[in-house]
Scaffold this motif. Structure first.
Motif, mmCIF file in Angstrom:
data_model
loop_
_atom_site.group_PDB
_atom_site.id
_atom_site.type_symbol
_atom_site.label_atom_id
_atom_site.label_comp_id
_atom_site.label_asym_id
_atom_site.label_seq_id
_atom_site.Cartn_x
_atom_site.Cartn_y
_atom_site.Cartn_z
ATOM 1 N N HIS A 28 21.401 13.869 -1.759
ATOM 2 C CA HIS A 28 20.516 12.767 -2.150
ATOM 3 C C HIS A 28 19.386 13.228 -3.071
ATOM 4 O O HIS A 28 18.787 12.419 -3.758
ATOM 5 C CB HIS A 28 19.880 12.119 -0.911
ATOM 6 N N HIS A 40 16.495 14.421 -1.976
ATOM 7 C CA HIS A 40 15.197 14.241 -1.327
ATOM 8 C C HIS A 40 15.296 14.575 0.156
ATOM 9 O O HIS A 40 16.391 14.677 0.701
ATOM 10 C CB HIS A 40 14.672 12.814 -1.536
ATOM 11 N N HIS A 57 14.797 14.088 4.241
ATOM 12 C CA HIS A 57 14.912 13.012 5.225
ATOM 13 C C HIS A 57 14.049 13.354 6.425
ATOM 14 O O HIS A 57 14.044 14.494 6.856
ATOM 15 C CB HIS A 57 16.358 12.859 5.683
HETATM 16 ZN ZN ZN Z 1 18.567 10.073 1.353
#
Ligand code: ZN
Length: 166
Positions: free
Chosen positions: A154, A156, A158
């Motif tokens: 992704h 980024h 979490h």
């Molecule tokens: Zn994500």
């Protein structure tokens, strides 16, 4: 472990105008409660902050300045725009200096700074509110861990307990 590319770093920070030591912070993560969580090496943070976090360990506290080129960019003239009030969610509330979200024609959203409020339109500035400023950061690293594959995919970090976004 030490923070490096593909690490997820949790840190508290406050940021203010470097030119004014007495200035109110633009942002202070402690006031919001939770530390900031970021994946390093994926453009989640401005370059100057990425650089300052590299090699750090939990418990480290440090301060540094970030020039516009490594922060939110230089202030560009010519990014002022006169926009009809109907494009704002809450135009009556707006005053010069405030930031607000503008609905764009393609259905997106954009953060702008109000410069002037007229009868039927509002002049906004498309520069980032922190553009052109050298920023002073005060940081405390609270945790460092390796990213999980999903985070790398992704681009980024979490929060603990998995992510809650589409
Ligand atoms: Zn994500």
């Amino acid at each position: 472990m030490r923070a490096e590319k593909d690490s997820v770093v949790s840190f508290h920070y406050s940021v203010r105008d470097a030119a004014d030591a007495a200035a109110e912070p633009f942002d202070d993560s402690r006031k919001r409660g939770e530390p900031m969580l970021a994946l390093l090496g994926h453009g989640q943070l401005v370059a100057g902050v990425e650089k300052a976090l590299a090699g750090r360990e939990p418990g480290e506290k440090f301060e540094f300045d970030v020039p516009p080129a490594e922060g939110y960019g230089n202030y560009e003239e010519g990014l002022l725009q006169r926009v009809p009030k109907k494009y704002f969610r809450d135009p009556q509330r707006l005053k010069p200096g405030m930031t607000t979200v503008l609905q764009t024609r393609d259905g997106g959203q954009r953060m702008v700074t109000v410069r002037k409020v007229g009868m039927s339109s509002i002049d906004v500035d498309h520069n980032h509110p922190l553009a052109g400023k050298t920023l002073h950061f005060d940081v405390e690293v609270t945790a460092v861990r390796a990213a999980v594959p999903e985070e790398l995919q992704h681009g980024h970090a979490h929060p603990a307990g998995g992510h809650a976004h589409a």
